[in-house]
Design a protein around this motif. Structure first.
Motif, PDB file in Angstrom:
ATOM      1  N   GLY A 234      68.220 -36.895  68.167  1.00 36.80           N
ATOM      2  CA  GLY A 234      67.923 -35.603  68.776  1.00 36.80           C
ATOM      3  C   GLY A 234      69.082 -34.637  68.775  1.00 36.80           C
ATOM      4  N   ALA A 235      70.026 -34.835  67.855  1.00 39.89           N
ATOM      5  CA  ALA A 235      71.154 -33.918  67.742  1.00 39.89           C
ATOM      6  C   ALA A 235      70.749 -32.719  66.898  1.00 39.89           C
ATOM      7  CB  ALA A 235      72.356 -34.622  67.120  1.00 39.89           C
ATOM      8  N   GLN A 236      71.489 -31.641  67.021  1.00 35.96           N
ATOM      9  CA  GLN A 236      71.127 -30.423  66.305  1.00 35.96           C
ATOM     10  C   GLN A 236      71.118 -30.635  64.795  1.00 35.96           C
ATOM     11  OE1 GLN A 236      73.603 -26.965  67.164  1.00 35.96           O
ATOM     12  NE2 GLN A 236      71.824 -25.631  66.986  1.00 35.96           N
ATOM     13  N   GLY A 237      72.037 -31.443  64.287  1.00 33.52           N
ATOM     14  CA  GLY A 237      72.134 -31.648  62.846  1.00 33.52           C
ATOM     15  C   GLY A 237      71.475 -32.902  62.330  1.00 33.52           C
ATOM     16  N   SER A 238      70.931 -33.754  63.215  1.00 35.84           N
ATOM     17  CA  SER A 238      70.423 -35.044  62.742  1.00 35.84           C
ATOM     18  C   SER A 238      69.183 -34.937  61.845  1.00 35.84           C
ATOM     19  CB  SER A 238      70.172 -35.989  63.922  1.00 35.84           C
ATOM     20  OG  SER A 238      69.294 -35.429  64.881  1.00 35.84           O
ATOM     21  N   PRO A 239      68.221 -34.035  62.088  1.00 33.20           N
ATOM     22  CA  PRO A 239      67.096 -33.966  61.149  1.00 33.20           C
ATOM     23  C   PRO A 239      67.527 -33.604  59.733  1.00 33.20           C
ATOM     24  CG  PRO A 239      66.533 -32.857  63.199  1.00 33.20           C
ATOM     25  CD  PRO A 239      68.005 -33.142  63.256  1.00 33.20           C
ATOM     26  N   ASP A 240      68.479 -32.685  59.609  1.00 33.50           N
ATOM     27  CA  ASP A 240      68.949 -32.284  58.293  1.00 33.50           C
ATOM     28  C   ASP A 240      69.685 -33.433  57.605  1.00 33.50           C
ATOM     29  OD1 ASP A 240      68.923 -29.894  56.575  1.00 33.50           O
ATOM     30  OD2 ASP A 240      71.091 -30.147  56.608  1.00 33.50           O
ATOM     31  N   GLU A 260      67.749 -30.813  72.788  1.00 36.57           N
ATOM     32  CA  GLU A 260      68.357 -29.874  73.729  1.00 36.57           C
ATOM     33  C   GLU A 260      68.693 -28.550  73.055  1.00 36.57           C
ATOM     34  OE1 GLU A 260      71.712 -31.631  75.681  1.00 36.57           O
ATOM     35  OE2 GLU A 260      70.454 -32.851  77.021  1.00 36.57           O
ATOM     36  N   ARG A 261      69.018 -28.593  71.760  1.00 42.78           N
ATOM     37  CA  ARG A 261      69.312 -27.387  70.993  1.00 42.78           C
ATOM     38  C   ARG A 261      68.439 -27.377  69.743  1.00 42.78           C
ATOM     39  NH1 ARG A 261      75.566 -27.400  69.825  1.00 42.78           N
ATOM     40  NH2 ARG A 261      75.119 -29.614  69.474  1.00 42.78           N
ATOM     41  N   PRO A 262      67.928 -26.213  69.335  1.00 39.58           N
ATOM     42  CA  PRO A 262      67.057 -26.167  68.153  1.00 39.58           C
ATOM     43  C   PRO A 262      67.756 -26.771  66.939  1.00 39.58           C
ATOM     44  CG  PRO A 262      67.018 -24.064  69.310  1.00 39.58           C
ATOM     45  CD  PRO A 262      68.109 -24.878  69.948  1.00 39.58           C
ATOM     46  N   PRO A 263      67.103 -27.721  66.266  1.00 35.31           N
ATOM     47  CA  PRO A 263      67.758 -28.391  65.141  1.00 35.31           C
ATOM     48  C   PRO A 263      67.774 -27.534  63.882  1.00 35.31           C
ATOM     49  CG  PRO A 263      65.548 -29.232  65.427  1.00 35.31           C
ATOM     50  CD  PRO A 263      65.785 -28.299  66.572  1.00 35.31           C
ATOM     51  N   THR A 264      68.720 -27.858  63.016  1.00 36.37           N
ATOM     52  CA  THR A 264      68.780 -27.229  61.702  1.00 36.37           C
ATOM     53  C   THR A 264      67.972 -28.074  60.727  1.00 36.37           C
ATOM     54  OG1 THR A 264      70.812 -28.454  61.216  1.00 36.37           O
ATOM     55  CG2 THR A 264      71.043 -26.230  62.099  1.00 36.37           C
ATOM     56  N   LEU A 265      67.354 -27.409  59.753  1.00 36.95           N
ATOM     57  CA  LEU A 265      66.529 -28.118  58.783  1.00 36.95           C
ATOM     58  C   LEU A 265      66.555 -27.347  57.463  1.00 36.95           C
ATOM     59  CD1 LEU A 265      64.889 -30.706  59.329  1.00 36.95           C
ATOM     60  CD2 LEU A 265      62.846 -29.296  59.430  1.00 36.95           C
ATOM     61  N   ASP A 266      66.973 -28.026  56.384  1.00 39.75           N
ATOM     62  CA  ASP A 266      67.027 -27.409  55.066  1.00 39.75           C
ATOM     63  C   ASP A 266      65.690 -27.652  54.367  1.00 39.75           C
ATOM     64  OD1 ASP A 266      67.465 -26.540  52.524  1.00 39.75           O
ATOM     65  OD2 ASP A 266      69.210 -27.815  52.130  1.00 39.75           O
ATOM     66  N   PHE A 267      64.840 -26.629  54.361  1.00 37.35           N
ATOM     67  CA  PHE A 267      63.512 -26.820  53.793  1.00 37.35           C
ATOM     68  C   PHE A 267      63.536 -26.917  52.276  1.00 37.35           C
ATOM     69  CE2 PHE A 267      62.194 -25.710  58.032  1.00 37.35           C
ATOM     70  CZ  PHE A 267      61.084 -26.523  58.205  1.00 37.35           C
ATOM     71  N   ASN A 268      64.641 -26.569  51.627  1.00 33.51           N
ATOM     72  CA  ASN A 268      64.753 -26.856  50.200  1.00 33.51           C
ATOM     73  C   ASN A 268      64.708 -28.362  49.949  1.00 33.51           C
ATOM     74  OD1 ASN A 268      64.829 -24.239  49.262  1.00 33.51           O
ATOM     75  ND2 ASN A 268      67.058 -24.095  49.349  1.00 33.51           N
ATOM     76  N   GLN A 269      65.277 -29.135  50.886  1.00 35.23           N
ATOM     77  CA  GLN A 269      65.201 -30.595  50.782  1.00 35.23           C
ATOM     78  C   GLN A 269      63.753 -31.064  50.889  1.00 35.23           C
ATOM     79  OE1 GLN A 269      67.650 -33.075  50.561  1.00 35.23           O
ATOM     80  NE2 GLN A 269      69.402 -31.689  50.482  1.00 35.23           N
ATOM     81  N   VAL A 270      63.015 -30.476  51.829  1.00 34.22           N
ATOM     82  CA  VAL A 270      61.614 -30.866  52.022  1.00 34.22           C
ATOM     83  C   VAL A 270      60.795 -30.560  50.774  1.00 34.22           C
ATOM     84  CG1 VAL A 270      59.542 -30.494  53.416  1.00 34.22           C
ATOM     85  CG2 VAL A 270      61.798 -30.478  54.518  1.00 34.22           C
ATOM     86  N   VAL A 271      60.970 -29.345  50.252  1.00 34.05           N
ATOM     87  CA  VAL A 271      60.151 -28.905  49.122  1.00 34.05           C
ATOM     88  C   VAL A 271      60.531 -29.641  47.850  1.00 34.05           C
ATOM     89  CG1 VAL A 271      59.582 -26.920  47.675  1.00 34.05           C
ATOM     90  CG2 VAL A 271      59.737 -26.648  50.156  1.00 34.05           C
TER      91      VAL A 271
END
Length: 335
Positions: A234-240, A260-271
């Motif tokens: 649940g860290a800000q950078g863990s999803p990325d 607790e803080r909105p996470p960062t997510l690189d959707f280029n990785q997803v796509v």
């Protein structure tokens, strides 16, 4: 009766509150043990998610990871009687929470409460709710035989995922955390590899542990080789970080905790890698019953996760200790 009442961030006071009345479809539970959850900690730290505390005059009573003994049953209750041992979610007419008290009213629903087998202690019973959450997250990750699953975060949810993976499947499991103590527990519980993110770049470490990077053309996307990542940090950078650990095509990222803080997510990785991002919310009654069976059968041992037990009077100290991840893992209050 006595209860630990939340009055604001980092302000927990043990006070007298009224004994709860019960409706026809509720039971009154004498609380023997109740776990402090990660969501309780969010409320304690920052005042987030107030719905997790039952309102009382001047504040709220948290606590939903419940184990105890039935004191009284409502007029329409047939499946429980006084003195029955139970575990479950402290959900009642007044909402979720209320378990950090001597007694709590619990509404009967499909999700519980559940009879606690004789061989399972109240202390273990107070860890079944987070275990059910871990079961739900593992199911959504769909681990296949021989696949590699990375668990981010070695708290109660992450270690619960590890226990479920070890007890029910044949996956290779890598656990990532910043706490040497928690990583040592992960190793003792059967992790195939652990990564201390304070000592190395966790993405690079996982990529190396899974066979090296797979280069992708264009879009600055670098691929690991994990089949699934379950984010319990649940860290800000863990999803990325989890996205970058995943392989191309048919990989899964499952997000279990609240942030607790909105996470960062690189959707280029997803796509570019065609991965699935899946949220995991709570658990079902079947998840909880499976957790009871895993513990009662001895396939999962929850006792190593319980690092601290405090009386209700020590609630302020219990929260302060849990606020330091290196100091504690699972903390129980025992009214």
């Amino acid at each position: 009766m006595k209860a630990a009442v939340y009055h604001g961030p980092r302000d927990i006071r043990v006070e007298e509150v009224p004994m709860p009345a019960i409706a026809d479809d509720e039971v009154l539970v004498r609380v023997v043990a109740c776990g402090i959850s990660g969501a309780d900690l969010h409320l304690y730290r920052l005042g987030m998610f107030e719905a997790l505390g039952r309102p009382v005059e001047g504040g709220r009573v948290m606590g939903h990871e419940l184990a105890g003994e039935i004191a009284t049953v409502g007029a329409s209750v047939r499946d429980f009687k006084p003195a029955d041992r139970i575990a479950g979610l402290s959900l009642g007419r007044a909402g979720l929470g209320g378990g950090f008290a001597e007694y709590v009213a619990v509404k009967l629903t499909e999700r519980g409460p559940h009879h606690l087998p004789a061989g399972v202690s109240f202390e273990e019973g107070a860890t079944l709710e987070p275990l059910a959450t871990s079961i739900h997250g593992v199911d959504l990750a769909r681990p296949g035989r021989g696949e590699t699953v990375v668990v981010l975060g070695a708290g109660p949810l992450g270690l619960g995922c590890l226990q479920v993976l070890r007890a029910t499947g044949d996956s290779r499991v890598i656990v990532v955390d910043a706490s040497p103590r928690r990583l040592a527990i992960a190793q003792a519980l059967g992790a195939d590899a652990v990564v201390d993110l304070t000592a190395t770049d966790p993405v690079e470490a996982v990529i190396e542990l899974t066979g090296g990077a797979k280069p992708l053309e264009r879009f600055q996307v670098r691929s690991g080789n994990a089949d699934a990542v379950i984010d319990c940090a649940g860290a800000q950078g863990s999803p990325d970080q989890g996205l970058r650990m995943l392989k191309q095509a048919n990989a899964r990222l499952v997000l279990v905790p609240l942030f607790e803080r909105p996470p960062t997510l690189d959707f280029n990785q997803v796509v570019r890698k065609q991965v699935t991002v899946q949220g995991s919310w709570g658990w079902t009654g079947d998840d909880y019953r499976r957790g009871i069976d895993l513990v009662a059968s001895g396939r999962v041992d929850r006792k190593p996760l319980i690092t601290h037990q405090f009386s209700l009077a020590e609630a302020p100290r219990a929260f302060a200790i849990l606020d330091r991840p290196e100091a504690a893992l699972k903390v129980l209050l025992k009214p």
